[in-house]
Scaffold this motif. Structure first.
Motif, PDB file in Angstrom:
ATOM      1  N   ARG A 167      38.644  45.003  36.445  1.00 42.67           N
ATOM      2  CA  ARG A 167      37.883  44.650  37.550  1.00 42.67           C
ATOM      3  C   ARG A 167      38.843  44.657  38.679  1.00 42.67           C
ATOM      4  NH1 ARG A 167      33.205  42.259  37.588  1.00 42.67           N
ATOM      5  NH2 ARG A 167      32.619  41.139  35.751  1.00 42.67           N
ATOM      6  N   VAL A 168      38.346  45.672  39.895  1.00 47.75           N
ATOM      7  CA  VAL A 168      39.202  45.729  41.013  1.00 47.75           C
ATOM      8  C   VAL A 168      39.389  44.494  41.634  1.00 47.75           C
ATOM      9  CG1 VAL A 168      39.219  47.214  43.214  1.00 47.75           C
ATOM     10  CG2 VAL A 168      37.936  48.079  41.397  1.00 47.75           C
ATOM     11  N   PRO A 169      40.742  44.349  41.892  1.00 47.21           N
ATOM     12  CA  PRO A 169      40.920  43.074  42.400  1.00 47.21           C
ATOM     13  C   PRO A 169      41.093  42.992  43.859  1.00 47.21           C
ATOM     14  CG  PRO A 169      43.007  44.047  41.624  1.00 47.21           C
ATOM     15  CD  PRO A 169      41.950  44.874  41.242  1.00 47.21           C
ATOM     16  N   GLU A 170      41.118  41.883  44.610  1.00 45.59           N
ATOM     17  CA  GLU A 170      41.358  42.121  46.001  1.00 45.59           C
ATOM     18  C   GLU A 170      42.972  41.933  46.198  1.00 45.59           C
ATOM     19  OE1 GLU A 170      39.079  38.860  48.248  1.00 45.59           O
ATOM     20  OE2 GLU A 170      37.901  38.756  46.400  1.00 45.59           O
ATOM     21  N   ARG A 221      39.818  29.896  40.865  1.00 42.35           N
ATOM     22  CA  ARG A 221      39.163  30.946  41.731  1.00 42.35           C
ATOM     23  C   ARG A 221      39.755  31.795  42.325  1.00 42.35           C
ATOM     24  NH1 ARG A 221      36.613  27.227  46.464  1.00 42.35           N
ATOM     25  NH2 ARG A 221      35.995  29.345  47.323  1.00 42.35           N
ATOM     26  N   ILE A 222      41.186  31.673  42.470  1.00 43.00           N
ATOM     27  CA  ILE A 222      42.002  32.708  42.777  1.00 43.00           C
ATOM     28  C   ILE A 222      42.387  33.610  41.799  1.00 43.00           C
ATOM     29  CG2 ILE A 222      44.493  33.260  43.282  1.00 43.00           C
ATOM     30  CD1 ILE A 222      44.553  30.565  44.792  1.00 43.00           C
ATOM     31  N   GLN A 223      42.241  33.265  40.565  1.00 40.60           N
ATOM     32  CA  GLN A 223      42.730  34.030  39.351  1.00 40.60           C
ATOM     33  C   GLN A 223      41.432  35.135  39.148  1.00 40.60           C
ATOM     34  OE1 GLN A 223      44.009  31.418  36.348  1.00 40.60           O
ATOM     35  NE2 GLN A 223      45.786  31.367  37.041  1.00 40.60           N
ATOM     36  N   ALA A 224      40.467  34.740  39.474  1.00 38.67           N
ATOM     37  CA  ALA A 224      39.059  35.541  39.233  1.00 38.67           C
ATOM     38  C   ALA A 224      39.013  36.611  40.272  1.00 38.67           C
ATOM     39  CB  ALA A 224      38.001  34.742  39.599  1.00 38.67           C
ATOM     40  N   ARG A 225      39.970  36.659  41.362  1.00 39.18           N
ATOM     41  CA  ARG A 225      39.911  37.591  42.321  1.00 39.18           C
ATOM     42  C   ARG A 225      41.131  38.381  42.486  1.00 39.18           C
ATOM     43  NH1 ARG A 225      38.625  34.234  47.777  1.00 39.18           N
ATOM     44  NH2 ARG A 225      38.819  36.204  48.570  1.00 39.18           N
ATOM     45  N   ILE A 226      42.011  37.939  41.327  1.00 38.93           N
ATOM     46  CA  ILE A 226      43.395  39.013  41.676  1.00 38.93           C
ATOM     47  C   ILE A 226      43.820  39.601  40.212  1.00 38.93           C
ATOM     48  CG2 ILE A 226      44.458  37.147  43.259  1.00 38.93           C
ATOM     49  CD1 ILE A 226      46.128  36.355  40.950  1.00 38.93           C
ATOM     50  N   GLY A 227      44.619  40.443  40.362  1.00 42.03           N
ATOM     51  CA  GLY A 227      45.040  41.267  39.292  1.00 42.03           C
ATOM     52  C   GLY A 227      46.735  40.913  39.065  1.00 42.03           C
ATOM     53  N   TYR A 228      47.044  40.596  37.887  1.00 37.59           N
ATOM     54  CA  TYR A 228      48.392  40.367  37.871  1.00 37.59           C
ATOM     55  C   TYR A 228      49.160  41.124  36.582  1.00 37.59           C
ATOM     56  CZ  TYR A 228      52.872  37.685  36.674  1.00 37.59           C
ATOM     57  OH  TYR A 228      54.096  37.180  36.255  1.00 37.59           O
ATOM     58  N   MET A 229      50.136  41.940  36.765  1.00 42.17           N
ATOM     59  CA  MET A 229      50.932  42.665  35.807  1.00 42.17           C
ATOM     60  C   MET A 229      52.219  42.423  35.630  1.00 42.17           C
ATOM     61  SD  MET A 229      50.920  46.709  35.018  1.00 42.17           S
ATOM     62  CE  MET A 229      52.106  47.638  33.873  1.00 42.17           C
ATOM     63  N   LEU A 275      44.458  34.505  49.383  1.00 42.00           N
ATOM     64  CA  LEU A 275      42.869  35.002  49.710  1.00 42.00           C
ATOM     65  C   LEU A 275      42.343  33.845  50.525  1.00 42.00           C
ATOM     66  CD1 LEU A 275      42.258  36.952  46.368  1.00 42.00           C
ATOM     67  CD2 LEU A 275      43.086  37.889  48.713  1.00 42.00           C
ATOM     68  N   GLY A 276      43.174  32.901  51.307  1.00 37.71           N
ATOM     69  CA  GLY A 276      42.520  31.799  52.010  1.00 37.71           C
ATOM     70  C   GLY A 276      42.413  30.681  51.377  1.00 37.71           C
ATOM     71  N   LEU A 277      42.855  30.684  49.959  1.00 39.29           N
ATOM     72  CA  LEU A 277      42.385  29.447  48.955  1.00 39.29           C
ATOM     73  C   LEU A 277      43.809  28.715  49.029  1.00 39.29           C
ATOM     74  CD1 LEU A 277      40.036  31.132  46.638  1.00 39.29           C
ATOM     75  CD2 LEU A 277      39.274  29.696  48.532  1.00 39.29           C
ATOM     76  N   ASP A 278      43.932  27.459  48.841  1.00 44.64           N
ATOM     77  CA  ASP A 278      44.909  26.660  48.578  1.00 44.64           C
ATOM     78  C   ASP A 278      45.393  26.950  47.069  1.00 44.64           C
ATOM     79  OD1 ASP A 278      46.869  24.756  47.895  1.00 44.64           O
ATOM     80  OD2 ASP A 278      45.820  23.289  49.194  1.00 44.64           O
ATOM     81  N   ALA A 279      46.399  27.456  46.658  1.00 45.97           N
ATOM     82  CA  ALA A 279      46.856  27.693  45.211  1.00 45.97           C
ATOM     83  C   ALA A 279      46.964  26.570  44.500  1.00 45.97           C
ATOM     84  CB  ALA A 279      48.171  28.390  45.334  1.00 45.97           C
TER      85      ALA A 279
END
Length: 590
Positions: free
Chosen positions: A171-174, A93-101, A83-87
């Motif tokens: 939370r609907v993730p990006e 910051r990335i984990q706040a914007r994604i969902g992982y199952m 999402l444009g951020l360096d992992a």
């Protein structure tokens, strides 16, 4: 499942950066001489706002890729942007914007559906004011509304997966990362899960989903096919399949059984793959090859599918399948029709719940017999009773003439069993597992040595002998489990979803082995959620709500579901149609 969406562009709109960008990413595990490269110099981009399927054989690196994207691992080499951020710098910051199952989503099985939602809402920071509307939407989307007070551990496999997805989506993730979300669930639940995934696309969510179901690839906007940590190909599934035009055929034969026809063609020159389909087989030819001469056969051009792409791109892995097939040439046709498994009026109650209701069928020697049903249909309970792992409430159960209710020890000695989940000893080596099961079956001296030598040669376990069973690749775990089950040469083999989560190439090899054992006289009883595997069975029982809904050959089951709208249903079409109609009738009757 939702309709395929051919023609949708897999690339992001101009001005929209990709959701994921891997640039020469590498990731290794282990230390010293035991280091393994999970990803090697991986460069690819995942477009935003699309559904991308992630496919590949065992140890391809799919789970590692997803865990890197989720910020749970850091790359050893290269750069990864999410999402444009360096992992490497912005994992929080990335984990706040994604969902992982992940494959085994951490539901709390002693909590109810609603309590699991409450817990994950708190973990994800949803305010009390935000929760009611979000709960209502997710419960409607997953059809879990009537089950809010049910304990999560009491849900069927498909319902658990839907609850896990609901918890992930509070939370609907990006960006949504799904690792094998449909493994081990029935076709109806798979269709429902994909309806949820398709709904997310309409909301602009980017979805990256790994799967071992090749038909699911055709529901994706694009696919990424990997092998051994490297990218093989990326593109739209229908475009990749179009490259195989003229190489796919539906083959029929005037006298040969489908399985015999498959055996013949697998060793024919120029044939890359053969699988059962409908009333015949589907053959994939090598580039520039022509159909081999086989008197009595007819070849009709067939539309290429992504399953053909998968095999074609990984055809180097097919060499050992052909070698194995040559070894099967000596297998004899089954002629003994003695009943080896007799089931009559079988019932099982759990308190007041009637889990299995008056089930009856017979299985004959050398037959491959399938036990199918939706999650919660009672097939696993039935299967456990047949194996002697669960006592029947009432009914008759005979295994090779032994009464499983009055002489369970003698009956169980006639059985080989491969559990749904890897049930060997993960902390023991492959050699120690083989030795333990050989001793448990009473093998001694010359027979012990002969059977261990057979297992090592038949399943090619030599390179893993000193490795702990829990650490070997999934395909080899499956081989080890099958080897242990067959050490004592049982006349009947029970297989409980043995290929769940296994890649398509390993599944194909597995079925070549099963055909070999059945041809030699071993009786096989199998449960599976892969409907293409149901085609390999001689006969099937389809269960619903604890009872037998339909039985017969695969052709019989398909014929029962035929209609003017679907005159030639696939086995998956038949499964969904028959069970959905039956359960709708039950609901109306209630």
């Amino acid at each position: 499942m939702p309709p395929r969406h051919a023609g949708r562009s897999p690339v992001a709109e101009p001005g929209h950066p990709p959701a994921l960008r891997f640039a020469a990413v590498g990731k290794r595990f282990g230390s010293g001489a035991r280091q393994v490269a999970a990803l090697s110099d991986l460069t690819l981009s995942i477009p935003a706002g699309r559904i991308t399927g992630l496919l590949g054989p065992d140890a391809a690196g799919k789970t590692t890729l997803l865990r890197l994207a989720a910020g749970l691992l850091r790359p050893d080499a290269g750069r990864l942007d999410v999402l444009g951020l360096d992992a490497a710098r912005d994992a929080a910051r990335i984990q706040a914007r994604i969902g992982y199952m992940p494959q085994r989503f951490g539901l709390y099985e002693d909590l109810s559906v609603q309590e699991n939602l409450d817990l994950y809402a708190q973990l994800q920071g949803l305010t009390p004011a935000e929760r009611p509307a979000r709960y209502a939407e997710l419960l409607r989307l997953t059809a879990l509304g009537p089950f809010g007070h049910r304990r999560a551990g009491a849900l069927s496999g498909g319902m658990k997966q839907k609850l896990g997805l609901a918890c992930t989506l509070l939370r609907v993730p990006e960006l949504l990362l799904l690792d094998e979300p449909t493994v081990g669930v029935d076709p109806i639940s798979r269709r429902e899960l994909w309806a949820i995934i398709a709904n997310l696309r309409t909301r602009g969510v980017t979805v990256l989903v790994s799967t071992s179901y090749l038909d699911e690839a055709e529901r994706c906007d694009q696919v990424v096919l990997m092998d051994a940590g490297r990218l093989l190909v990326q593109g739209q599934p229908h475009q990749l399949a179009a490259d195989l035009q003229g190489r796919c055929f539906a083959v029929r034969h005037v006298t040969l059984d489908r399985r015999v026809l498959q055996q013949r063609l697998l060793t024919a020159p120029g044939v890359t793959d053969v699988r059962l389909e409908g009333t015949g087989v589907r053959a994939l030819l090598a580039a520039a090859a022509v159909p081999p001469p086989l008197e009595g056969s007819t070849w009709q051009p067939a539309t290429p599918e992504f399953a053909d792409v998968f095999v074609d791109r990984l055809q180097a892995r097919q060499a050992r399948r052909v070698a194995l097939q040559v070894a099967q040439a000596a297998a004899t046709d089954k002629t003994d029709k003695d009943v080896v498994l007799h089931v009559a009026r079988l019932n099982r109650f759990f308190d007041q719940f009637h889990a299995v209701n008056d089930v009856s069928f017979d299985v004959v020697r050398g037959e491959v017999f399938g036990l199918l049903g939706a999650n919660g249909a009672g097939k696993t309970t039935t299967f456990r009773m047949l194996c002697g792992l669960l006592p029947a409430s009432s009914g008759e159960l005979r295994v090779v003439g032994q009464d499983l209710r009055t002489a369970p020890a003698e009956a169980r000695r006639q059985i080989g069993y491969v559990a749904q989940k890897f049930a060997l000893y993960g902390n023991l080596s492959v050699a120690q597992n083989l030795a333990f099961f050989a001793a448990a079956y009473g093998l001694r001296k010359a027979r012990l040595r002969a059977r261990l030598d057979w297992a090592l040669a038949e399943f090619e376990l030599g390179p893993y002998l000193d490795r702990n069973a829990g650490d070997i690749p999934l395909g080899y775990k499956q081989r080890l489990a099958l080897a242990c089950a067959l050490l004592h040469e049982p006349p009947i083999l029970f297989l409980d979803e043995p290929t769940s989560g296994v890649d398509p190439l390993a599944r194909s090899e597995f079925w070549q082995r099963i055909n070999q054992y059945a041809a030699a006289g071993t009786t096989v009883l199998i449960t599976t959620h892969f409907m293409d595997e149901a085609e390999y069975c001689d006969r099937l029982v389809l269960m619903s709500q604890g009872s037998v809904l339909a039985s017969g050959t695969p052709a019989d089951i398909r014929a029962r579901a035929a209609s003017p709208d679907v005159p030639n249903p696939t086995m998956e079409d038949a499964f969904i149609s028959l069970i959905a109609a039956h359960e709708a009738n039950l609901r109306r009757a209630a």
